[in-house]
Design a protein around this motif. Sequence first.
Motif, PDB file in Angstrom:
ATOM      1  N   ASP A  19       0.828  -1.213   0.000  1.00 48.13           N
ATOM      2  CA  ASP A  19       0.000   0.000   0.000  1.00 48.13           C
ATOM      3  C   ASP A  19       0.861   1.261   0.000  1.00 48.13           C
ATOM      4  O   ASP A  19       0.555   2.235  -0.698  1.00 48.13           O
ATOM      5  N   LEU A  20       1.945   1.241   0.781  1.00 48.82           N
ATOM      6  CA  LEU A  20       2.832   2.404   0.808  1.00 48.82           C
ATOM      7  C   LEU A  20       3.501   2.626  -0.543  1.00 48.82           C
ATOM      8  O   LEU A  20       3.633   3.773  -1.004  1.00 48.82           O
ATOM      9  N   SER A  21       3.921   1.550  -1.192  1.00 55.24           N
ATOM     10  CA  SER A  21       4.572   1.680  -2.507  1.00 55.24           C
ATOM     11  C   SER A  21       3.620   2.234  -3.554  1.00 55.24           C
ATOM     12  O   SER A  21       3.996   3.080  -4.376  1.00 55.24           O
ATOM     13  N   ASN A  22       2.364   1.757  -3.543  1.00 53.00           N
ATOM     14  CA  ASN A  22       1.382   2.280  -4.495  1.00 53.00           C
ATOM     15  C   ASN A  22       1.128   3.771  -4.272  1.00 53.00           C
ATOM     16  O   ASN A  22       0.986   4.539  -5.226  1.00 53.00           O
ATOM     17  N   ALA A  23       1.028   4.186  -3.011  1.00 50.93           N
ATOM     18  CA  ALA A  23       0.819   5.605  -2.718  1.00 50.93           C
ATOM     19  C   ALA A  23       2.016   6.439  -3.147  1.00 50.93           C
ATOM     20  O   ALA A  23       1.859   7.576  -3.623  1.00 50.93           O
ATOM     21  N   GLN A  24       3.227   5.882  -3.001  1.00 49.58           N
ATOM     22  CA  GLN A  24       4.414   6.617  -3.423  1.00 49.58           C
ATOM     23  C   GLN A  24       4.450   6.805  -4.932  1.00 49.58           C
ATOM     24  O   GLN A  24       4.904   7.840  -5.419  1.00 49.58           O
ATOM     25  N   ARG A  25       3.965   5.805  -5.678  1.00 54.68           N
ATOM     26  CA  ARG A  25       3.940   5.951  -7.129  1.00 54.68           C
ATOM     27  C   ARG A  25       3.019   7.097  -7.535  1.00 54.68           C
ATOM     28  O   ARG A  25       3.327   7.864  -8.455  1.00 54.68           O
ATOM     29  N   ALA A  26       1.860   7.238  -6.859  1.00 49.12           N
ATOM     30  CA  ALA A  26       0.968   8.360  -7.160  1.00 49.12           C
ATOM     31  C   ALA A  26       1.636   9.691  -6.834  1.00 49.12           C
ATOM     32  O   ALA A  26       1.524  10.664  -7.587  1.00 49.12           O
ATOM     33  N   ALA A  27       2.362   9.744  -5.711  1.00 47.66           N
ATOM     34  CA  ALA A  27       3.059  10.973  -5.342  1.00 47.66           C
ATOM     35  C   ALA A  27       4.191  11.281  -6.312  1.00 47.66           C
ATOM     36  O   ALA A  27       4.479  12.443  -6.605  1.00 47.66           O
ATOM     37  N   ALA A  28       4.853  10.222  -6.813  1.00 48.12           N
ATOM     38  CA  ALA A  28       5.949  10.426  -7.757  1.00 48.12           C
ATOM     39  C   ALA A  28       5.439  11.044  -9.059  1.00 48.12           C
ATOM     40  O   ALA A  28       6.149  11.821  -9.705  1.00 48.12           O
ATOM     41  N   ILE A  29       4.205  10.707  -9.458  1.00 52.44           N
ATOM     42  CA  ILE A  29       3.616  11.324 -10.643  1.00 52.44           C
ATOM     43  C   ILE A  29       3.239  12.774 -10.358  1.00 52.44           C
ATOM     44  O   ILE A  29       3.334  13.650 -11.221  1.00 52.44           O
ATOM     45  N   LEU A  30       2.831  13.047  -9.146  1.00 54.26           N
ATOM     46  CA  LEU A  30       2.357  14.367  -8.760  1.00 54.26           C
ATOM     47  C   LEU A  30       3.486  15.383  -8.635  1.00 54.26           C
ATOM     48  O   LEU A  30       3.353  16.528  -9.083  1.00 54.26           O
TER      49      LEU A  30
END
Length: 655
Positions: free
Chosen positions: A487-498
């Motif tokens: 879950d943390l990795s998926n959230a980081q991917r969204a932040a990396a796009i942002l």
Amino acid sequence: MSEAYQDQPNATAAASGRFSEPLAWLSSLAMHACALICLAVFTQIAPLDKAPLLFTSPPPEEPEPLDDAFRVSEELSIDIGALSDGGVGDAAASAPLEAVVPEVALDLQALTELGQIPTLEASTPSLSSPDPNSNTLVIGVGAVGTTGSEGAIDWLTGAILQSLEQSPTVVVWLFDRSESLTAQREEIVRRFDRVYEELGVAATRGAEGFDAAEEDEAPLLTSIVAFGEGVEFVTRKPTADIEAIKEAVRSIEPDESGAENVFGAVLSAAERHKRYRLQRPRRNVMLVVVTDEAGDDFANIDRAVAYCRKMQMPVYAVGAPAPFGRRETYVRYVDPDPKYDQTPQYLPVQQGPETLFPERLRLGSFAGDDYDGTILDSGFGPYALTRLTRETNGSFIAVHPFRVDAGRANRRGADDTMVARLDYFFDQRVMRRYLPDYVPTTEYQKRVSRNGAKRALVEASAMAWTEKLENVRRDFPKLDEAQFAEDLSNAQRAAAILEPKLAQLVTTLRRGEADRPKIDDPRWQAGYDLALGQALAAKVRAEGYNAMLALAKQGLSFTSEKKDTWVIRPAEEISTGSLDQREAEDAIRYLKRVVAEHEGTPWAFLAQRELSTPLGWKWNDEFRNLAERRQQENNRPPRPERPEPPPKPRRTPKL
């Protein structure tokens, strides 16, 4: 000898008489002078027992008895009349009223320094009267607001009356043929009778109809035009027949194409009625556009403006207010035919923006609300339509049933079907300081290119408009380590796009920071400060969010064994580095400046909302009983399948 001797005494006496007269005069003068000097020396200045009366007024006259027909009550009435509680929108009072500060003191100075004469103080009432123009349609104003079509027609009645006072007039009504405007057209039709009666030009058909010559000489003639994808002249020629006018409006049918070529329609109507401006006897020609969208044929705006100005035809518009910094808002639609699906649909309608190009960033929100969560009134109509009215000495009348003077929309007890969504309104008097640049496209681009801050704002707004930013996850259940890390990795991917998008926004806006002090227009000042403050705040939050997720992947310990969920929440403290701290300070400085300098505007509203959420992050652990809830879901028996009736067909109209 004897005669000569006798004449000698007479001559001596005459000579002595001539010398004695001046001596007597001088002696008298000396005695009077001595007397005056003695009086002056022995005089004592004593105070007066009473102050002298500087002026007097004549005794009051007894009023003559009045006839009973002229008697009035001496008691104040607050229920009726132009100054009553219910008199808003009625005739303004012409008689003066006593001002809030009821008296003005006049300091009367003494006219002489001799004696002890006291200074008198007089008071007179200061009189004032209500502003006679507070409810008058101002020519060329960006927009005025009302809650319904009837109120808009009342505004226009005053404009028609002013035109009639100058010259006989032709009013050309151009009605949008969209389905969403059906109810508004009917409201206007019901108002026509009262308008014509108030103007004193009411006429109805007799048994033999109108005499053509008499109708041509009527002071007020009316044409009805319908437009959508094309233009239809519903009345063959202008008429004074009220019944014919109402029948023409009611005969307008919706245009299934959904297109609204409003500027082409204005141009066609102006060309068709130009003979009334050129031939004698000349008439004034007014064009009134009734629509609820911004128009699809923007390419015709310059031609329409130029031609209407050339023919001196003012254009008025009755339409929906533009949403602040947005192209579209949403209309709640329920199919009127019960054979079709009655589920409400929220359909987009183009009613903005209020500027030529967007001047507001489109950002996601870390608070969990999407960009579309709150839709603000811009205080103006759609850019092109409002520019057309302003440059032709007309006005845009914004109509919204939930309008308030300032504050949250009033939806109590109101049906919101076919009503564009606006959640918050602002005082029109405040917003008039923030007038958009109603100029042709080339002139707008020149003004923007001359200032780096303006150019940066337009560029950043265009970037944010085309790329929607995603929201972020806040809750992270921890039933096992593998699931928690995923879950943390998926959230980081969204932040990396942002993060790159936000960094690009900040870089673009920073390029114009040096030219920000050169801006003297309050609209551009507020727009740039808000954009840079929001972009910096979003960047600090995104980078801090990503850093906190990385910290959690390294390992977090619950405060008790019972806790089972980690929640990331905003916090005042920024613990992700000095760069984030400096950018956070800049963001707060810009946002606070917007709130302080532009109170009561959409920019201040958004800046205050941004400041209400801290820029930092912190982890909190909570107990949500995840294990037991998951077990209950696994043990729950499946629901029996029930036959459902076939769904009704669904229609989505083009608004």
